[in-house]
Design an enzyme around this catalytic site. Sequence first.
Site, PDB file in Angstrom:
ATOM      1  N   ARG A 103       0.837  -1.193   0.000  1.00 36.27           N
ATOM      2  CA  ARG A 103       0.000   0.000   0.000  1.00 36.27           C
ATOM      3  C   ARG A 103       0.875   1.246   0.000  1.00 36.27           C
ATOM      4  NH1 ARG A 103      -3.313  -2.970  -1.531  1.00 36.27           N
ATOM      5  NH2 ARG A 103      -5.424  -3.342  -0.723  1.00 36.27           N
TER       6      ARG A 103
ATOM      7  N   GLU B  83      -4.408   7.288  -5.332  1.00 34.03           N
ATOM      8  CA  GLU B  83      -4.576   6.583  -6.604  1.00 34.03           C
ATOM      9  C   GLU B  83      -5.921   6.934  -7.227  1.00 34.03           C
ATOM     10  OE1 GLU B  83      -3.984   2.428  -5.826  1.00 34.03           O
ATOM     11  OE2 GLU B  83      -1.877   2.674  -5.321  1.00 34.03           O
TER      12      GLU B  83
ATOM     13  N   HIS C  36      -0.451  -0.019  -9.822  1.00 35.54           N
ATOM     14  CA  HIS C  36      -1.106  -0.900  -8.838  1.00 35.54           C
ATOM     15  C   HIS C  36      -1.751  -2.100  -9.538  1.00 35.54           C
ATOM     16  CE1 HIS C  36      -2.921  -0.881  -4.523  1.00 35.54           C
ATOM     17  NE2 HIS C  36      -2.561  -2.089  -4.902  1.00 35.54           N
TER      18      HIS C  36
END
Length: 309
Positions: free
Chosen positions: A229, A258, A277
């Site tokens: 994360r 994000e 990601h």
Amino acid sequence: MTAILVTGADLAPQAVKLLEGHELVYAGKTPTEDDLVALCRAHDPVAIIVRYGKVGAAVMDAAPSLKVISKHGSGTDTIDKVAAKARGIEVVAAVGANAAAVAEQALALLLACAKSVVALDARMHAGHWDKATHKSLELGGRTIGLVGLGAIGLRFARMADALGMRVLGFDPYAKNLPAHVQAADLATLWAESDVISLHCPLTDENRGLLDADTLARCKRGVIVVNTARGGLIDEEALLAALRSGQVSMAGLDSFAIEPMTAGHPFQGEKNIVLSPHIGGVTSDAYVNMGVGAAKNLLQVLARQTAASC
């Protein structure tokens, strides 16, 4: 027919099949809290499968029949677990469903950093031949420190061991570690690691774990890899450490905010390898996470139904 809200645009067909008999309501690829509240009010789901967006108290309160929130993956930091517990709503996760995919992404980012894959590719395409001037980093014999030894961290540890690396690991919850992982406290891990790779969930306690202080305690020239994360890293501190040479390279698959928007300070930095990601985004993991999320919520619903009979 009871409704299940999916905070995404789709689910794997195998997961959809498991959920036959329920109405599946899809929130789209980028649902806001207001979107989720409106859908909960309209459909009153008994379960939510969380792919994108955050599920907090407002969403839960808009669904009085809600019994379970099931994560499409392993990280539950986008779910307000305190609010869920207060309302008697179970939170479950498809732990390990994307372990292979994320561990492989961590390995890809590590190799890209150590072997200058991106920079050399760009130079070659521009017509250069840097054989006489370039030296890559050999990973065999060097030390990697893993923060988090769950399904992903342990799988990546096997990969690092196969490369001939010494593997240090920190995880206060891990038991019975394999022989190739040496348990270490964080102070030792920072001081002795040539590579640091993050594999832990994001909590209030470890937010900003890699900051100016911890980075200063690392070996000069350390490589940082993060497929966990973004909030685990103080991005401003990491950027300063990269520019000073304290960190030689960083391979990052997750970020504090994000999606990353244009003008982010990391963009254009030659010593950072970026990916959006997607560590857990493979065709196999997509199926595994969907099936895992579906099975988990069905188990909770079945158990609660049996208990009420």
